[in-house]
Scaffold this active site. Structure first.
Site, mmCIF file in Angstrom:
data_model
loop_
_atom_site.group_PDB
_atom_site.id
_atom_site.type_symbol
_atom_site.label_atom_id
_atom_site.label_comp_id
_atom_site.label_asym_id
_atom_site.label_seq_id
_atom_site.Cartn_x
_atom_site.Cartn_y
_atom_site.Cartn_z
ATOM 1 N N GLN A 278 35.704 33.737 30.976
ATOM 2 C CA GLN A 278 34.613 32.917 31.028
ATOM 3 C C GLN A 278 33.463 34.063 30.549
ATOM 4 O O GLN A 278 33.438 34.920 31.215
ATOM 5 C CB GLN A 278 34.338 32.259 32.502
ATOM 6 C CG GLN A 278 35.137 31.542 32.744
ATOM 7 C CD GLN A 278 35.063 30.663 34.162
ATOM 8 O OE1 GLN A 278 35.735 29.894 34.655
ATOM 9 N NE2 GLN A 278 33.687 31.031 34.656
ATOM 10 N N ARG B 68 41.157 28.700 39.480
ATOM 11 C CA ARG B 68 40.999 29.776 38.586
ATOM 12 C C ARG B 68 41.742 29.755 37.141
ATOM 13 O O ARG B 68 43.014 29.169 37.315
ATOM 14 C CB ARG B 68 41.247 31.041 38.902
ATOM 15 C CG ARG B 68 40.121 31.632 39.977
ATOM 16 C CD ARG B 68 38.816 31.711 39.271
ATOM 17 N NE ARG B 68 37.889 32.638 40.250
ATOM 18 C CZ ARG B 68 36.891 31.573 41.000
ATOM 19 N NH1 ARG B 68 36.866 30.548 40.967
ATOM 20 N NH2 ARG B 68 35.978 32.162 41.850
#
Length: 377
Positions: free
Chosen positions: A312, A283
């Site tokens: 994102q 991540r």
């Protein structure tokens, strides 16, 4: 701190609703899926099921049983398509590749919500304590893209170690400068590679690295079985800070939690040897964004590769897009066609179990009966 306090207030407000059933309530269900758009590519491969247009390949099956299935890629802002359906949805299917952030506030407004499914692996886009307090079940398709991600990690290690990208850019731009590539191209054999995390993906990566003749290290909260450790040829490092300076390559294979968020900051990166290669398909928020960009610019990090960003989709001005010696892509490693077929099948299996009132495979649970899985505690 203010945001955390606000979340805690919402969580406390949700606590009385722990009576929501672990299994489906009777009747037709409204299921909402949030996936990325396939666009012009949606019809080019019948197995490209992970996009909005192909909707995991389960639309006909769901609708034939009388359920409503709403699919969208529009997930952000108060007027997005997801917001129009959250209030009366029973099941929400999201994905780490195009994450719909399921906040405590969204959970509060989802009065009918019973089940949150992640099509893939990694449910950190959901506020898990709020989901637990609300009595929701949260599950993902454990194992669905472990091979996909481990293969991608190995690819990025080789791309960065061999200084492939400058060579490729020369090839397509009509240049020919061997020195510009060779001055920092190395063999992988004999290098020390350490993985931070040795779960399903970490173990697969170690297995794939063994034939390259690397010195393999791993750090994890749990030591793997001695027989498997011997088979992998990997040495356990209990102290992460002691492992990092030994590594030519560091690979991150850990979940994003409150403990790991921002863990790799300026100070942690400084503990690594100068010229280290880092691969992060875990991540993006595990890293301090600016610290990574600065270390790439200074040369302390010789190469940084991965497919995960925070947030994102990454904004155009994200510094990782422009830092030197990066092998970054959009979040693609776990959504290969093979991975899509696996997580689509896993979602269908769990929906079928949910409709029948059956339990899911135990490793799939992230939140069950108000309790978080150990990796998220």
């Amino acid at each position: 701190m203010a945001m955390r306090n606000a979340t805690q207030q919402v969580v406390r407000a949700l606590e009385p609703s722990l009576t929501r059933s672990l299994h489906a309530s009777p009747g037709s269900k409204k299921i909402v899926g949030v996936f990325y758009k396939g666009g012009e590519y949606a019809g080019q491969n019948p197995n490209f099921v992970g996009c909005v247009e192909n909707a995991l390949g389960i639309r006909s099956w769901l609708e034939s049983q009388g359920h409503q299935y709403i699919v969208t890629d529009d997930k952000d802002g108060p007027n997005c398509e997801l917001e129009k359906h959250i209030a009366d949805a029973h099941v929400l299917i999201t994905t780490p590749f195009h994450p719909a952030y399921v906040s405590a506030d969204r959970i509060r407004r989802g009065k009918n919500l019973e089940l949150l499914l992640t099509a893939g692996i990694g449910s950190d886009h959901i506020e898990l304590p709020a989901a637990a307090a609300a009595g929701l079940t949260v599950a993902e398709v454990t194992g669905s893209n472990t091979v996909s991600v481990a293969e991608d990690q190995l690819m990025r290690i080789l791309v960065l170690m061999r200084n492939f990208l400058p060579g490729h850019h020369q090839a397509i731009s009509g240049e020919w400068d061997l020195a510009g590539i060779a001055h920092r191209a190395y063999d992988l054999e004999g290098k020390t590679v350490g993985t931070v995390g040795a779960g399903r993906i970490g173990k697969l990566l170690l297995q794939r690295l063994k034939p390259f003749g690397c010195n393999l290290l791993y750090h994890d909260r749990l030591r793997v079985d001695a027989a498997l450790e011997e088979e992998l040829g990997a040495a356990f490092e209990e102290d992460l800070d002691a492992m990092l300076p030994k590594c030519d390559v560091v690979v991150l294979n850990m979940p994003l939690t409150e403990k790991t968020k921002g863990m790799f900051n300026k100070e942690k990166i400084a503990k690594m040897k100068k010229g280290v290669i880092i691969v992060n398909n875990a991540r993006g928020a595990i890293m301090d964004t600016q610290a990574v960009a600065d270390a790439c610019k200074s040369g302390h990090i010789a190469g940084y590769g991965g497919d995960v960003w925070y947030p994102q989709p990454a904004p155009k001005e994200h510094p990782w897009r422009y830092m030197p010696n990066n092998a970054m892509t959009p979040h693609i490693s776990g959504t290969t066609i093979d991975g899509q077929l696996r997580y689509a099948a896993g979602v269908k299996d769990m929906l079928e179990r949910y409709f029948k009132g059956q339990d899911f495979p135990e490793p799939n649970y992230i939140v069950k009966e108000g309790k978080l899985a150990s990796q998220y505690k």
